[in-house]
Design an enzyme around this catalytic site. Structure first.
Site, PDB file in Angstrom:
ATOM      1  N   ARG A  71     -31.966 -24.579 -30.817  1.00 30.73           N
ATOM      2  CA  ARG A  71     -31.361 -23.798 -29.731  1.00 30.73           C
ATOM      3  C   ARG A  71     -31.605 -24.452 -28.372  1.00 30.73           C
ATOM      4  NH1 ARG A  71     -32.669 -18.176 -27.313  1.00 30.73           N
ATOM      5  NH2 ARG A  71     -30.611 -17.474 -26.662  1.00 30.73           N
ATOM      6  N   HIS A  75     -28.622 -25.302 -25.761  1.00 26.67           N
ATOM      7  CA  HIS A  75     -28.596 -24.820 -24.380  1.00 26.67           C
ATOM      8  C   HIS A  75     -28.696 -25.973 -23.382  1.00 26.67           C
ATOM      9  CE1 HIS A  75     -29.537 -20.244 -24.907  1.00 26.67           C
ATOM     10  NE2 HIS A  75     -28.667 -20.673 -25.790  1.00 26.67           N
ATOM     11  N   ASP A  76     -29.393 -27.041 -23.732  1.00 26.23           N
ATOM     12  CA  ASP A  76     -29.427 -28.198 -22.834  1.00 26.23           C
ATOM     13  C   ASP A  76     -28.017 -28.766 -22.695  1.00 26.23           C
ATOM     14  OD1 ASP A  76     -30.469 -30.212 -21.169  1.00 26.23           O
ATOM     15  OD2 ASP A  76     -30.672 -31.607 -22.862  1.00 26.23           O
ATOM     16  N   GLY A  81     -24.677 -30.661 -19.443  1.00 27.62           N
ATOM     17  CA  GLY A  81     -24.666 -31.759 -20.415  1.00 27.62           C
ATOM     18  C   GLY A  81     -26.013 -32.011 -21.072  1.00 27.62           C
ATOM     19  N   ASP A  83     -28.781 -33.657 -21.121  1.00 31.05           N
ATOM     20  CA  ASP A  83     -29.464 -34.546 -20.182  1.00 31.05           C
ATOM     21  C   ASP A  83     -30.904 -34.115 -19.919  1.00 31.05           C
ATOM     22  OD1 ASP A  83     -29.117 -32.245 -18.775  1.00 31.05           O
ATOM     23  OD2 ASP A  83     -28.338 -33.203 -16.951  1.00 31.05           O
ATOM     24  N   SER A  85     -31.944 -31.475 -18.826  1.00 37.03           N
ATOM     25  CA  SER A  85     -32.102 -30.652 -17.611  1.00 37.03           C
ATOM     26  C   SER A  85     -32.842 -29.354 -17.909  1.00 37.03           C
ATOM     27  CB  SER A  85     -30.743 -30.365 -16.961  1.00 37.03           C
ATOM     28  OG  SER A  85     -29.824 -29.863 -17.923  1.00 37.03           O
ATOM     29  N   GLU A  99     -33.182 -24.373 -14.845  1.00 33.20           N
ATOM     30  CA  GLU A  99     -32.499 -23.748 -15.991  1.00 33.20           C
ATOM     31  C   GLU A  99     -33.466 -22.971 -16.875  1.00 33.20           C
ATOM     32  OE1 GLU A  99     -30.252 -26.603 -18.311  1.00 33.20           O
ATOM     33  OE2 GLU A  99     -29.534 -27.573 -16.478  1.00 33.20           O
ATOM     34  N   ASN A 105     -32.586 -18.335 -20.934  1.00 37.18           N
ATOM     35  CA  ASN A 105     -33.488 -19.294 -21.587  1.00 37.18           C
ATOM     36  C   ASN A 105     -34.896 -18.747 -21.775  1.00 37.18           C
ATOM     37  OD1 ASN A 105     -31.565 -21.260 -22.037  1.00 37.18           O
ATOM     38  ND2 ASN A 105     -31.901 -22.259 -20.048  1.00 37.18           N
ATOM     39  N   HIS A 206     -27.310 -20.436 -36.977  1.00 35.94           N
ATOM     40  CA  HIS A 206     -27.958 -19.132 -37.148  1.00 35.94           C
ATOM     41  C   HIS A 206     -28.350 -18.885 -38.609  1.00 35.94           C
ATOM     42  CE1 HIS A 206     -26.089 -17.390 -33.174  1.00 35.94           C
ATOM     43  NE2 HIS A 206     -27.009 -18.307 -32.953  1.00 35.94           N
ATOM     44  N   ASP A 259     -30.579 -14.687 -40.720  1.00 31.88           N
ATOM     45  CA  ASP A 259     -30.048 -14.811 -42.079  1.00 31.88           C
ATOM     46  C   ASP A 259     -30.834 -13.872 -42.982  1.00 31.88           C
ATOM     47  OD1 ASP A 259     -29.597 -15.556 -44.732  1.00 31.88           O
ATOM     48  OD2 ASP A 259     -29.481 -17.697 -44.276  1.00 31.88           O
ATOM     49  N   THR A 262     -31.627 -15.742 -46.810  1.00 34.70           N
ATOM     50  CA  THR A 262     -32.483 -16.938 -46.887  1.00 34.70           C
ATOM     51  C   THR A 262     -32.915 -17.349 -45.471  1.00 34.70           C
ATOM     52  OG1 THR A 262     -30.592 -18.462 -46.781  1.00 34.70           O
ATOM     53  CG2 THR A 262     -31.315 -17.791 -48.973  1.00 34.70           C
ATOM     54  N   ASP A 267     -28.935 -23.293 -44.740  1.00 34.98           N
ATOM     55  CA  ASP A 267     -27.941 -23.380 -45.809  1.00 34.98           C
ATOM     56  C   ASP A 267     -26.698 -22.602 -45.387  1.00 34.98           C
ATOM     57  OD1 ASP A 267     -28.612 -20.709 -45.967  1.00 34.98           O
ATOM     58  OD2 ASP A 267     -29.834 -20.920 -47.768  1.00 34.98           O
TER      59      ASP A 267
END
Ligand code: HEM
Ligand SMILES: *[C@@H]1O[C@H](CO)[C@@H](O)[C@H](O)[C@H]1NC(C)=O
Ligand SMILES: *[C@@H]1O[C@H](CO)[C@@H](O)[C@H](O)[C@H]1NC(C)=O
Length: 340
Positions: A71, A75-76, A81, A83, A85, A99, A105, A206, A259, A262, A267
């Site tokens: 994640r 989110h980066d 981009g 990078d 950040s 950020e 975040n 997810h 999930d 599992t 998967d």
């Protein structure tokens, strides 16, 4: 997020409408032709081994770092981009929030940042000043996907770290939310150069990881102002989620696995669960309800190899979003949480 604080079960999905503001940044036109698999072949040949050492050791003791890091990478990439950040920490006395400090975040656990910092420190010992944090994050995300049972794919490298100012305000409009509509998600992904197929297949991330009650509690009690739960949720899941996530009050630290069947293995059960009304977020559920995305959900539910193949190539495209090169916009940091 403390896992010990709970792990109840199941499903989810959710609600309400949307949330992307109109100013999403179109980063898809930024060039990324310079990314290559062997970018560090001469300057840091041990790079992938070092990162793999750190991620695999960590996964044994802290498997929750896998979803958290995936994640973090997502989110980066979606905000200014891929990078690095998102890795920048707040400087005492400085103006403007980075950020990392944005509301969206806040859910990303500290151990995800720490593992990138640790890998970076080990890489710096072998090849000082050469490898970007953005590339280390891309490699760590790939490693964790594989460690959790997902596909292994080659990662192209050559991203520079961003040297722009902290911009917490860019996070909200560039990140999907559990109350986003499919229309919004399609627009957001397309503004990053990603397709409908990418949207659906990447949501398969997810397959592992957790969400806090606040992201789906509206599905459990008062769905879209009806004072009833979301009818598109399996009744047993509803019951179980209600026990963990009360309508009011409740422990804000509690998390539920995405999930239901599992939860710890990467998967295609996520897609099978969507067909069984076991999705957790409203956006997960919508992927099966919307006629544009349903055929893709079905295809991935039926064919794990197809899911793995499409997921791998979508991760490559995700890793291309808004990448930077050169000293004008980029830097190679010494530590990931501070600019040079
Ligand atoms: C398509 C729209 C998406 C929405 C609305 C969405 C929303 C969310 C939300 C609300 C959470 C829960 C955060 C928390 O409570 O701690 C979450 C977790 C997560 N998301 Fe997404 N997400 C989306 C797409 C993606 C994509 C494309 C990826 C990666 C490729 C991804 C990877 C993850 C992972 C791995 C977690 C679990 C994090 C953890 O356990 O620490 N998501 N997402
Ligand atoms: C959607 O969710 C976000 C947080 O996840 C929240 O800040 C926003 O107010 C919500 N939007 C609507 C329209 O409910
Ligand atoms: C973003 O830019 C790309 C390349 O110019 C374009 O194809 C795409 O339609 C744009 N997306 C949005 C939402 O403007």
């Amino acid at each position: 997020m403390s896992l010990s604080s709970s792990i109840l079960i199941l499903l989810f999905s959710t609600t309400i409408t949307t949330c992307l503001s109109s100013e999403t940044v179109n980063t898809s036109m930024v060039h990324h032709r310079f990314l290559t698999v062997d970018y560090y072949a001469k300057t840091c040949p041990q790079l992938e081994q070092i990162v793999a050492f750190v991620t695999s050791q960590n996964f044994k003791v802290s498997p929750a770092t896998a979803p958290a890091t995936i994640r973090l990478f997502f989110h980066d990439c979606f905000v200014q981009g891929c990078d690095g950040s998102i890795l920048i920490s707040m400087k005492p006395g400085s103006m403007g929030l980075p950020e990392k400090e944005s509301e969206d975040n806040q859910d990303i656990p500290a151990y995800a940042y720490q593992i990138i910092e640790k890998a970076k420190a080990m890489v710096e010992m072998k090849c000082p000043g050469v490898v970007s944090c953005a590339d280390i994050l891309a490699l760590a995300a790939r490693d964790y996907i594989h460690l959790a049972g997902g596909p292994y794919y080659a990662v192209k490298k050559g991203r520079w770290d961003g040297k722009q100012k902290p911009m917490a305000s860019l996070v909200y409009p560039n990140i999907p939310h559990a109350n986003s509509t499919i229309d919004n998600l399609i627009k957001l992904f397309s503004s990053k150069g990603l397709t409908l197929n990418d949207l659906v297949v990447l949501s398969g991330a997810h397959s592992i990881g957790y969400a806090h009650c606040k992201h789906f509690v509206n599905r459990l009690y008062n769905f879209k102002g009806t004072n009833k739960p979301d009818p598109d949720m399996d009744p047993r899941q509803l019951k179980s989620l209600r026990m963990t996530c009360p309508q009011h009050g409740g422990n804000v630290g509690v998390v539920i696995p995405f999930d239901a069947t599992t939860p710890f293995s990467f998967d295609n059960a996520y897609f099978q669960n969507l067909q069984a009304k076991l999705g957790l977020l409203a956006t997960d559920k919508e992927l099966f309800l919307d006629p544009r995305t349903r055929p893709l959900v079905q295809a991935f539910a039926n064919d794990k190899n197809k899911f793995f193949q499409d997921f791998s190539s979508a991760m490559e495209r995700l890793g291309n979003v808004g990448v930077k090169r050169g000293k004008k916009h980029g830097e190679i940091r010494r530590v990931c949480n501070m600019h040079l």
